[in-house]
Design an enzyme around this catalytic site. Structure first.
Site, PDB file in Angstrom:
ATOM      1  N   PRO A   1       0.839  -1.199   0.000  1.00 26.32           N
ATOM      2  CA  PRO A   1       0.000   0.000   0.000  1.00 26.32           C
ATOM      3  C   PRO A   1       0.878   1.254   0.000  1.00 26.32           C
ATOM      4  CG  PRO A   1      -0.042  -1.068   2.151  1.00 26.32           C
ATOM      5  CD  PRO A   1       0.727  -1.967   1.241  1.00 26.32           C
TER       6      PRO A   1
ATOM      7  N   GLN B   1       1.333   3.629   1.891  1.00 31.07           N
ATOM      8  CA  GLN B   1       2.022   3.969   3.135  1.00 31.07           C
ATOM      9  C   GLN B   1       2.786   2.781   3.718  1.00 31.07           C
ATOM     10  OE1 GLN B   1       2.708   6.874   4.278  1.00 31.07           O
ATOM     11  NE2 GLN B   1       1.609   7.786   2.560  1.00 31.07           N
ATOM     12  N   SER B   2       3.264   1.910   2.869  1.00 25.92           N
ATOM     13  CA  SER B   2       4.016   0.745   3.334  1.00 25.92           C
ATOM     14  C   SER B   2       5.349   1.148   3.958  1.00 25.92           C
ATOM     15  CB  SER B   2       4.275  -0.188   2.149  1.00 25.92           C
ATOM     16  OG  SER B   2       5.267  -1.131   2.484  1.00 25.92           O
ATOM     17  N   ASN B   3       5.570   0.698   5.196  1.00 30.64           N
ATOM     18  CA  ASN B   3       6.873   0.913   5.826  1.00 30.64           C
ATOM     19  C   ASN B   3       7.919  -0.031   5.245  1.00 30.64           C
ATOM     20  OD1 ASN B   3       6.006   2.881   7.844  1.00 30.64           O
ATOM     21  ND2 ASN B   3       4.853   1.189   8.739  1.00 30.64           N
TER      22      ASN B   3
ATOM     23  N   VAL C   1       8.158  -1.096   2.157  1.00 30.11           N
ATOM     24  CA  VAL C   1       8.629  -0.560   0.875  1.00 30.11           C
ATOM     25  C   VAL C   1       9.600   0.600   1.118  1.00 30.11           C
ATOM     26  CG1 VAL C   1       7.917   0.704  -1.186  1.00 30.11           C
ATOM     27  CG2 VAL C   1       6.641  -1.333  -0.481  1.00 30.11           C
TER      28      VAL C   1
END
Ligand SMILES: *Cc1c(COP(=O)(O)O)cnc(C)c1O
Length: 348
Positions: free
Chosen positions: A81, A83-85, A87
């Site tokens: 998504p 807001q992926s941490n 990634v």
């Protein structure tokens, strides 16, 4: 140490410079005194790491990117998504190791705010030099990954695809190692933790801790608050991953079903959707301790810990460790929703 050598067969990219600190939460303890029964609360600061803004995903990425480099990969491919941490930290890790990073980001809902779309982690992905492609939805992830892998191969390059949430039995080695780190810190502090509380999303963090504590012959002390799957599915995923992680460590100790404790009572409407209790918990810890929880994971887990205290589950002399898993950049993506809060302070 014999236990540490069990990790030796597994290639590891060094992304953490040192153990993360453990601190007592004295002001939170004082505010919760009526329900804590004299138990002590500690925070393990997995938000306090040097690389890329820090966060729990770096521990898992050490073993995933370690494997990527051992295979000769030159590009990390990740999806998640916006807001992926995982990634964001994959992009930072790639930048620090001279690898390329290509990511596909999907929206969470149709009504995503501009801050959710382009702020927080999504902004940092580009700042760390990742090539970002916008995906329509979750179903677009697999075609994206397959297309990028073959395009890279045709250029004579090798892509390494991260699993969703950077979770896999191999990734869990990072948190099995964290359990040993905690045990070393306990020794230095002259205490033992009776309970460790952690959020559970794609399960790798919780599973790794269970695997590590099983290695240490300490059972059923990790409490995971699910933010993604329901209790049954989350328990099954976490147990399977913990067992496979233990196998990677050649552990003789078997992870038992009741070693995995999952509570889904704070999941709310679903992954990435705020709950009143999580917003209250986030405000409570910020105002009483100056520490940052994140809206998607740790705020829901801390709301769960507050419930455990209110149910009088803790007793005098107990030491409870809450793992602050990071995710700070997401605060900026959720700022409209977070500022709508009117925090109730204290134990209720
Ligand atoms: C990913 C993440 C978690 C959950 O970890 P899983 O291994 O996916 O269960 C918790 N907190 C933060 C901040 C995360 O980014």
């Amino acid at each position: 140490m014999l236990r540490v050598s069990r990790f030796d067969p597994h290639p590891r990219a060094r992304l953490l410079e040192r153990p993360t600190p453990i601190q007592r939460m004295l002001r939170v303890e004082a505010a919760l005194a009526p329900v804590l029964n004299g138990a002590r609360l500690f925070a393990k600061r997995d938000d306090a790491m040097g690389l890329g803004g820090g966060g729990s995903k770096l521990r898992k990425l050490e073993f995933l990117i370690g494997e990527a480099m051992a295979q000769g990969a030159d590009t990390i491919i990740a999806t998640g998504p916006r807001q992926s941490n995982s990634v964001r930290l994959a992009a930072a890790a790639a930048a620090s190791l001279g690898l390329r990073c290509e990511v596909g980001l999907r929206p969470l809902t149709e009504g995503d705010s501009i801050n959710y779309r382009d702020g927080g982690n999504a902004f940092l992905d580009t700042l760390f030099g990742a090539t970002v492609l916008a995906l329509q939805d979750a179903a677009a992830a697999t075609p994206f990954v397959e297309e990028r892998k073959s395009a890279l191969a045709s250029e004579g390059r090798l892509g390494y695809v991260l699993p969703p949430g950077a979770s896999s039995p191999r990734a869990s080695l990072g948190y099995a190692h964290c359990a040993l780190e905690i045990a070393d810190q306990e020794q230095a502090m002259g205490l033992k933790f009776d309970r460790v509380v952690v959020p559970n999303g794609s399960a790798g963090t919780h599973a790794g801790l269970v695997a590590g504590f099983t290695l240490l012959r300490r059972r059923a002390i990790v409490h995971g608050f699910s933010v993604l799957a329901d209790k049954q599915a989350s328990h099954a995923n976490t147990l399977a991953m913990a067992r496979e992680c233990t196998a990677l460590l050649a552990g003789e100790e078997e992870v038992r079903a009741d070693d995995v404790i999952v509570d889904d009572s704070h999941r709310g409407p679903g992954y990435g959707h705020l709950t009143r209790e999580a917003v209250d918990a986030l405000n409570f810890v910020a105002r009483n301790e100056g520490l940052l929880l994140d809206p998607v994971y740790s705020a829901k887990a801390f709301a769960g810990l507050l419930d455990q205290a209110r149910r009088r589950e803790f007793k005098r002399g107990d030491n409870v460790l809450f793992i602050i898993t990071g995710g700070t950049p997401a605060l900026f993506a959720y700022r409209e929703l977070l500022s709508m809060s009117s925090p109730r302070i204290g134990p209720r």
